[in-house]
Design a protein around this motif. Sequence first.
Motif, PDB file in Angstrom:
ATOM      1  N   UNK A  25       0.826  -1.221   0.000  1.00  0.00           N
ATOM      2  CA  UNK A  25       0.000   0.000   0.000  1.00  0.00           C
ATOM      3  C   UNK A  25       0.856   1.267   0.000  1.00  0.00           C
ATOM      4  N   UNK A  26       1.951   1.215  -0.785  1.00  0.00           N
ATOM      5  CA  UNK A  26       2.804   2.397  -0.917  1.00  0.00           C
ATOM      6  C   UNK A  26       3.631   2.692   0.325  1.00  0.00           C
ATOM      7  N   UNK A  27       3.799   1.685   1.206  1.00  0.00           N
ATOM      8  CA  UNK A  27       4.547   1.906   2.444  1.00  0.00           C
ATOM      9  C   UNK A  27       5.554   0.773   2.630  1.00  0.00           C
ATOM     10  N   UNK A  28       6.758   1.107   3.086  1.00  0.00           N
ATOM     11  CA  UNK A  28       7.793   0.104   3.314  1.00  0.00           C
ATOM     12  C   UNK A  28       7.558  -0.589   4.645  1.00  0.00           C
ATOM     13  N   UNK A  29       7.700  -1.910   4.624  1.00  0.00           N
ATOM     14  CA  UNK A  29       7.534  -2.715   5.831  1.00  0.00           C
ATOM     15  C   UNK A  29       8.659  -3.726   5.943  1.00  0.00           C
ATOM     16  N   UNK A  30       8.939  -4.123   7.178  1.00  0.00           N
ATOM     17  CA  UNK A  30       9.844  -5.248   7.430  1.00  0.00           C
ATOM     18  C   UNK A  30       8.982  -6.478   7.658  1.00  0.00           C
ATOM     19  N   UNK A  31       9.358  -7.574   6.986  1.00  0.00           N
ATOM     20  CA  UNK A  31       8.610  -8.817   7.123  1.00  0.00           C
ATOM     21  C   UNK A  31       9.493  -9.880   7.752  1.00  0.00           C
ATOM     22  N   UNK A  32       8.991 -10.508   8.808  1.00  0.00           N
ATOM     23  CA  UNK A  32       9.703 -11.588   9.489  1.00  0.00           C
ATOM     24  C   UNK A  32       8.860 -12.841   9.370  1.00  0.00           C
ATOM     25  N   UNK A  33       9.458 -13.950   8.952  1.00  0.00           N
ATOM     26  CA  UNK A  33       8.748 -15.213   8.766  1.00  0.00           C
ATOM     27  C   UNK A  33       9.442 -16.312   9.552  1.00  0.00           C
ATOM     28  N   UNK A  34       8.627 -17.167  10.162  1.00  0.00           N
ATOM     29  CA  UNK A  34       9.128 -18.351  10.876  1.00  0.00           C
ATOM     30  C   UNK A  34       8.503 -19.566  10.208  1.00  0.00           C
ATOM     31  N   UNK A  35       9.324 -20.393   9.551  1.00  0.00           N
ATOM     32  CA  UNK A  35       8.826 -21.546   8.802  1.00  0.00           C
ATOM     33  C   UNK A  35       9.318 -22.841   9.437  1.00  0.00           C
ATOM     34  N   UNK A  36       8.471 -23.862   9.371  1.00  0.00           N
ATOM     35  CA  UNK A  36       8.866 -25.192   9.854  1.00  0.00           C
ATOM     36  C   UNK A  36       8.371 -26.230   8.853  1.00  0.00           C
ATOM     37  N   UNK A  37       8.886 -27.440   8.989  1.00  0.00           N
ATOM     38  CA  UNK A  37       8.444 -28.541   8.129  1.00  0.00           C
ATOM     39  C   UNK A  37       7.744 -29.611   8.962  1.00  0.00           C
ATOM     40  N   UNK A  38       6.899 -29.103   9.895  1.00  0.00           N
ATOM     41  CA  UNK A  38       6.196 -30.010  10.795  1.00  0.00           C
ATOM     42  C   UNK A  38       4.919 -30.552  10.202  1.00  0.00           C
ATOM     43  N   UNK A  39       3.948 -30.781  11.078  1.00  0.00           N
ATOM     44  CA  UNK A  39       2.713 -31.450  10.663  1.00  0.00           C
ATOM     45  C   UNK A  39       1.762 -30.560   9.870  1.00  0.00           C
ATOM     46  N   UNK A  40       1.892 -29.233  10.003  1.00  0.00           N
ATOM     47  CA  UNK A  40       1.028 -28.312   9.269  1.00  0.00           C
ATOM     48  C   UNK A  40      -0.338 -28.111   9.933  1.00  0.00           C
ATOM     49  N   UNK A  41      -1.126 -27.236   9.321  1.00  0.00           N
ATOM     50  CA  UNK A  41      -2.436 -26.863   9.877  1.00  0.00           C
ATOM     51  C   UNK A  41      -3.477 -26.974   8.769  1.00  0.00           C
ATOM     52  N   UNK A  42      -4.643 -27.508   9.117  1.00  0.00           N
ATOM     53  CA  UNK A  42      -5.732 -27.594   8.142  1.00  0.00           C
ATOM     54  C   UNK A  42      -6.205 -26.195   7.742  1.00  0.00           C
ATOM     55  N   UNK A  43      -6.668 -26.061   6.493  1.00  0.00           N
ATOM     56  CA  UNK A  43      -7.078 -24.748   5.988  1.00  0.00           C
ATOM     57  C   UNK A  43      -8.216 -24.150   6.809  1.00  0.00           C
ATOM     58  N   UNK A  44      -9.188 -24.967   7.231  1.00  0.00           N
ATOM     59  CA  UNK A  44     -10.317 -24.413   7.992  1.00  0.00           C
ATOM     60  C   UNK A  44      -9.893 -23.888   9.356  1.00  0.00           C
ATOM     61  N   UNK A  45      -8.752 -24.342   9.844  1.00  0.00           N
ATOM     62  CA  UNK A  45      -8.277 -23.865  11.148  1.00  0.00           C
ATOM     63  C   UNK A  45      -7.441 -22.598  11.051  1.00  0.00           C
ATOM     64  N   UNK A  46      -7.027 -22.237   9.821  1.00  0.00           N
ATOM     65  CA  UNK A  46      -6.196 -21.037   9.658  1.00  0.00           C
ATOM     66  C   UNK A  46      -6.971 -19.760   9.962  1.00  0.00           C
ATOM     67  N   UNK A  47      -8.305 -19.807   9.787  1.00  0.00           N
ATOM     68  CA  UNK A  47      -9.102 -18.600   9.971  1.00  0.00           C
ATOM     69  C   UNK A  47      -9.172 -18.152  11.426  1.00  0.00           C
ATOM     70  N   UNK A  48      -9.149 -19.138  12.356  1.00  0.00           N
ATOM     71  CA  UNK A  48      -9.280 -18.761  13.766  1.00  0.00           C
ATOM     72  C   UNK A  48      -8.055 -19.124  14.595  1.00  0.00           C
ATOM     73  N   UNK A  49      -6.923 -19.332  13.925  1.00  0.00           N
ATOM     74  CA  UNK A  49      -5.714 -19.742  14.621  1.00  0.00           C
ATOM     75  C   UNK A  49      -5.222 -18.685  15.603  1.00  0.00           C
ATOM     76  N   UNK A  50      -5.579 -17.399  15.323  1.00  0.00           N
ATOM     77  CA  UNK A  50      -5.111 -16.306  16.184  1.00  0.00           C
ATOM     78  C   UNK A  50      -6.133 -15.922  17.260  1.00  0.00           C
TER      79      UNK A  50
END
Length: 486
Positions: free
Chosen positions: A407-432
């Motif tokens: 959106x025309x603004x500079x941001x810093x992005x930090x990502x934490x990735x793993x190769x574990x069991x993963x999360x179902x798509x329906x659970x991604x909506x309320x994971x937070x």
Amino acid sequence: MKFTIFKRLTFGYIAIMLLVIFLGIYVTFKLNQLNLLTRSIASVDGSIINRIEHMLDTMYSQVSFGKKYLISKDKDFYKQFVEMEGYFKADMEALEPFLSGTDNESMYSETTKLYDRYISQFKNEHKFIETGQEYPADQYGTDKETIIDQMNQKLVKINKIARLATYNKIYEANKISSRVLKVVAITAVLTVIIGVLISFFNTKIINRSVLLLKDRTKEIAKGKFAKIEDITSPPEIKELADSFNLMCERLKEIDELKEDFVSHISHELRTPLTAIREATSMLLDGVFADEQEKRHELLTVLHEECERLIHLVNSILDLSCMEAKMVGYHMKECNIFPVIQKSVLHIAPIARRKHINLELKPPQEMPLVKIDQERIGQVMENLLGNALKFTNNGGTVIVVCGCREENGRDNIEISVSDNGCGILRENLENIFDKFVRIESGEKTIRGTGLGLSIAKHVVTAHGGMIWAQSKPGEGSTFSFTLPVSC
């Protein structure tokens, strides 16, 4: 298409207004007719009647003065006769405009001619008398009587016609008044009926829906989160019912979360408290009094379980303060990489214990950000802790830092990735959401379900965004952004 309450009321009031407007126009038109009839009676028919009666009186007076003159030869009577002639002709002239163009015009003309003949006859007699000549007085008298009688008939007929016209106009005015009264009464009744029907049906529909909502509210108060089925109601009430159902679903979810949270917290508290109780009992009973190493292990267990309890309580307090917006952030402009590096080093012993490869990919150059270092460190530790928790031994967790424009603004992005069991798509909506814990299907350490919710509050308070991407069986990536300092 369903009519809204606003449209129902609007159309109802428009119908009432149209009735009122119709009534106003109708009454105005009829009152104008009555006014014209009244004016015609007063100015035309009344004038005709008054003039005719005055002319009859004048004519009889004139005839009387004429007879007196002929008998007494007194000139005063002749003067009175001439004076009456002036009055009669003045009335005739005043009457002419009212009779012209009507059925009485011919009778008026005949009356004028008869009067002129009468005057001519009398003046001839006057000449004979003045000169002393003899003349057939009886013949003149008979002719004049005939003329006067004919004039009287004409004037009386004109008067009757004028009176009949007056009566007809009065009768017409009465009919108009009666008709106006009926129309006003019918319109008033229709207006009242329409108003009552509009109020009744709208009130009935709204009241029925409101009573249903009231009953459901009482059930909710008793802990029964029942949905409202489809109801026949205006769109506004239907939207309210849909919102009510959404609220019920949310309350039901919260109630389930509460029960799950109470159950989980009870379990989380019971385990360390049981361990602490057993360890302290053993110490008090003097178990391992002579074995310093075993005694140290018990003290270590006590310490770890106390730390676990403190962490649990602190997480709950932190989330409560964040939701109440009572957290004070100590913002400071700095380079975020050392904060990330410190969190990675802090979590590294756990990774080594599980034989997990923990990698930190340093960026080439990082702009400054304005952050609360302690809170951002808390976010990193929560994300790293989750990644290690759901990654099997021998797996990999990678931390990546970079820059991105959004959106025309500079941001810093930090990502934490793993190769574990993963999360179902329906659970991604309320994971937070708070108290939400994702079951991986594998044996993992169960958390409080507060870490990601706290992380979201912290990142949002810094003006950033946080999200998750995952594929079951392939791992997950949790990312968040922070705006670059201007």
